[in-house]
Design a protein around this motif. Structure first.
Motif, PDB file in Angstrom:
ATOM      1  N   ILE A   3       0.861  -1.178   0.000  1.00 52.32           N
ATOM      2  CA  ILE A   3       0.000   0.000   0.000  1.00 52.32           C
ATOM      3  C   ILE A   3       0.901   1.233   0.000  1.00 52.32           C
ATOM      4  CG2 ILE A   3      -1.928  -1.147   1.153  1.00 52.32           C
ATOM      5  CD1 ILE A   3      -1.108   0.207   3.765  1.00 52.32           C
ATOM      6  N   LEU A   4       0.322   2.378  -0.330  1.00 53.30           N
ATOM      7  CA  LEU A   4       1.066   3.633  -0.364  1.00 53.30           C
ATOM      8  C   LEU A   4       0.710   4.457   0.865  1.00 53.30           C
ATOM      9  CD1 LEU A   4       2.959   5.443  -2.084  1.00 53.30           C
ATOM     10  CD2 LEU A   4       0.877   6.442  -3.073  1.00 53.30           C
ATOM     11  N   THR A   5       1.721   4.878   1.598  1.00 54.71           N
ATOM     12  CA  THR A   5       1.515   5.686   2.788  1.00 54.71           C
ATOM     13  C   THR A   5       2.318   6.976   2.699  1.00 54.71           C
ATOM     14  OG1 THR A   5       1.533   5.690   5.216  1.00 54.71           O
ATOM     15  CG2 THR A   5       3.365   4.582   4.121  1.00 54.71           C
ATOM     16  N   ALA A   6       1.918   7.956   3.467  1.00 51.35           N
ATOM     17  CA  ALA A   6       2.600   9.252   3.502  1.00 51.35           C
ATOM     18  C   ALA A   6       2.129   9.996   4.746  1.00 51.35           C
ATOM     19  CB  ALA A   6       2.271  10.058   2.247  1.00 51.35           C
ATOM     20  N   ASN A   7       2.643  11.203   4.892  1.00 47.19           N
ATOM     21  CA  ASN A   7       2.134  12.119   5.910  1.00 47.19           C
ATOM     22  C   ASN A   7       1.590  13.339   5.193  1.00 47.19           C
ATOM     23  OD1 ASN A   7       4.451  10.597   7.445  1.00 47.19           O
ATOM     24  ND2 ASN A   7       3.005  11.356   8.961  1.00 47.19           N
ATOM     25  N   ARG A   8       0.370  13.711   5.540  1.00 44.26           N
ATOM     26  CA  ARG A   8      -0.260  14.878   4.931  1.00 44.26           C
ATOM     27  C   ARG A   8       0.528  16.121   5.336  1.00 44.26           C
ATOM     28  NH1 ARG A   8      -6.029  14.158   5.872  1.00 44.26           N
ATOM     29  NH2 ARG A   8      -5.520  14.733   8.007  1.00 44.26           N
ATOM     30  N   LEU A   9       0.881  16.928   4.371  1.00 40.73           N
ATOM     31  CA  LEU A   9       1.731  18.082   4.622  1.00 40.73           C
ATOM     32  C   LEU A   9       1.039  19.138   5.480  1.00 40.73           C
ATOM     33  CD1 LEU A   9       4.550  19.113   4.030  1.00 40.73           C
ATOM     34  CD2 LEU A   9       3.654  20.217   1.983  1.00 40.73           C
ATOM     35  N   SER A  10      -0.267  19.289   5.345  1.00 40.19           N
ATOM     36  CA  SER A  10      -0.974  20.351   6.062  1.00 40.19           C
ATOM     37  C   SER A  10      -1.001  20.154   7.577  1.00 40.19           C
ATOM     38  CB  SER A  10      -2.403  20.500   5.545  1.00 40.19           C
ATOM     39  OG  SER A  10      -3.135  19.306   5.765  1.00 40.19           O
ATOM     40  N   ILE A  45       1.626   7.996  -8.336  1.00 35.78           N
ATOM     41  CA  ILE A  45       0.629   8.781  -7.608  1.00 35.78           C
ATOM     42  C   ILE A  45       1.287   9.485  -6.419  1.00 35.78           C
ATOM     43  CG2 ILE A  45      -1.404   8.581  -6.098  1.00 35.78           C
ATOM     44  CD1 ILE A  45      -2.337   6.326  -8.080  1.00 35.78           C
ATOM     45  N   GLY A  46       2.113   8.762  -5.679  1.00 35.60           N
ATOM     46  CA  GLY A  46       2.805   9.337  -4.539  1.00 35.60           C
ATOM     47  C   GLY A  46       3.756  10.456  -4.942  1.00 35.60           C
ATOM     48  N   LYS A  47       4.477  10.266  -6.041  1.00 38.61           N
ATOM     49  CA  LYS A  47       5.396  11.303  -6.517  1.00 38.61           C
ATOM     50  C   LYS A  47       4.631  12.556  -6.917  1.00 38.61           C
ATOM     51  CE  LYS A  47       9.036  12.344  -9.870  1.00 38.61           C
ATOM     52  NZ  LYS A  47       8.789  13.739  -9.699  1.00 38.61           N
ATOM     53  N   ALA A  48       3.507  12.381  -7.605  1.00 36.06           N
ATOM     54  CA  ALA A  48       2.698  13.531  -8.018  1.00 36.06           C
ATOM     55  C   ALA A  48       2.157  14.280  -6.806  1.00 36.06           C
ATOM     56  CB  ALA A  48       1.556  13.077  -8.918  1.00 36.06           C
ATOM     57  N   ALA A  49       1.699  13.547  -5.793  1.00 37.67           N
ATOM     58  CA  ALA A  49       1.169  14.186  -4.581  1.00 37.67           C
ATOM     59  C   ALA A  49       2.288  14.911  -3.828  1.00 37.67           C
ATOM     60  CB  ALA A  49       0.493  13.157  -3.686  1.00 37.67           C
ATOM     61  N   TYR A  50       3.472  14.328  -3.807  1.00 38.45           N
ATOM     62  CA  TYR A  50       4.624  14.977  -3.178  1.00 38.45           C
ATOM     63  C   TYR A  50       4.991  16.249  -3.943  1.00 38.45           C
ATOM     64  CZ  TYR A  50       9.390  15.806  -1.621  1.00 38.45           C
ATOM     65  OH  TYR A  50      10.530  16.398  -1.132  1.00 38.45           O
ATOM     66  N   ASP A  51       5.061  16.138  -5.263  1.00 39.92           N
ATOM     67  CA  ASP A  51       5.397  17.292  -6.103  1.00 39.92           C
ATOM     68  C   ASP A  51       4.375  18.422  -5.980  1.00 39.92           C
ATOM     69  OD1 ASP A  51       7.667  15.953  -6.965  1.00 39.92           O
ATOM     70  OD2 ASP A  51       6.807  15.376  -8.909  1.00 39.92           O
ATOM     71  N   ASN A  52       3.128  18.074  -5.676  1.00 43.84           N
ATOM     72  CA  ASN A  52       2.057  19.065  -5.498  1.00 43.84           C
ATOM     73  C   ASN A  52       1.941  19.556  -4.049  1.00 43.84           C
ATOM     74  OD1 ASN A  52       1.236  19.088  -8.197  1.00 43.84           O
ATOM     75  ND2 ASN A  52      -0.116  17.335  -7.882  1.00 43.84           N
ATOM     76  N   ASP A  53       2.921  19.205  -3.214  1.00 44.59           N
ATOM     77  CA  ASP A  53       2.946  19.622  -1.803  1.00 44.59           C
ATOM     78  C   ASP A  53       1.714  19.182  -1.020  1.00 44.59           C
ATOM     79  OD1 ASP A  53       5.448  20.853  -2.038  1.00 44.59           O
ATOM     80  OD2 ASP A  53       4.543  22.713  -2.756  1.00 44.59           O
ATOM     81  N   GLU A  54       1.211  17.995  -1.327  1.00 48.32           N
ATOM     82  CA  GLU A  54       0.090  17.427  -0.569  1.00 48.32           C
ATOM     83  C   GLU A  54       0.584  16.554   0.577  1.00 48.32           C
ATOM     84  OE1 GLU A  54      -2.589  15.325  -3.217  1.00 48.32           O
ATOM     85  OE2 GLU A  54      -2.144  16.767  -4.805  1.00 48.32           O
TER      86      GLU A  54
END
Length: 101
Positions: A3-10, A45-54
């Protein structure tokens, strides 16, 4: 499975990419993939979200799915999915919507 995980930037919240195209706060909603093509798609998808500062700290992680429940294989990810190990009244595990922790 992965699965893809991250931390929301906001707000720093641990999130997982869901099949509906959103970043979900509950691991139960994460989209699972079982092949290299699916992994590549999630990575894009993760790279695009990172690049968009999400989101930040974007990673594919290993999970097992048993009885429809997604369980991370690494302790770090188990903790991120549930919350602090010393206070079960805090974190995701304390939320009424939590199915398990």
């Amino acid at each position: 499975m992965k699965i893809l995980t991250a931390n929301r930037l906001s707000d720093g919240e641990a999130v997982w990419y869901a099949a509906d195209g959103t970043w979900a706060e509950a691991i139960d909603l994460a989209e699972t993939v079982a092949d290299k093509l699916g992994e590549s798609r999630l990575e894009a998808i993760g790279k695009a979200a990172y690049d968009n500062d999400e989101v930040v700290d974007v990673n594919l992680i290993d999970v097992v799915v048993a009885d429809g429940v997604i369980r991370p294989t690494r302790l770090r990810e188990v903790i991120r999915a549930a919350g602090p190990t010393n206070r079960t009244d805090l974190g995701k595990q304390a939320r009424p919507s939590a199915r398990h922790a």
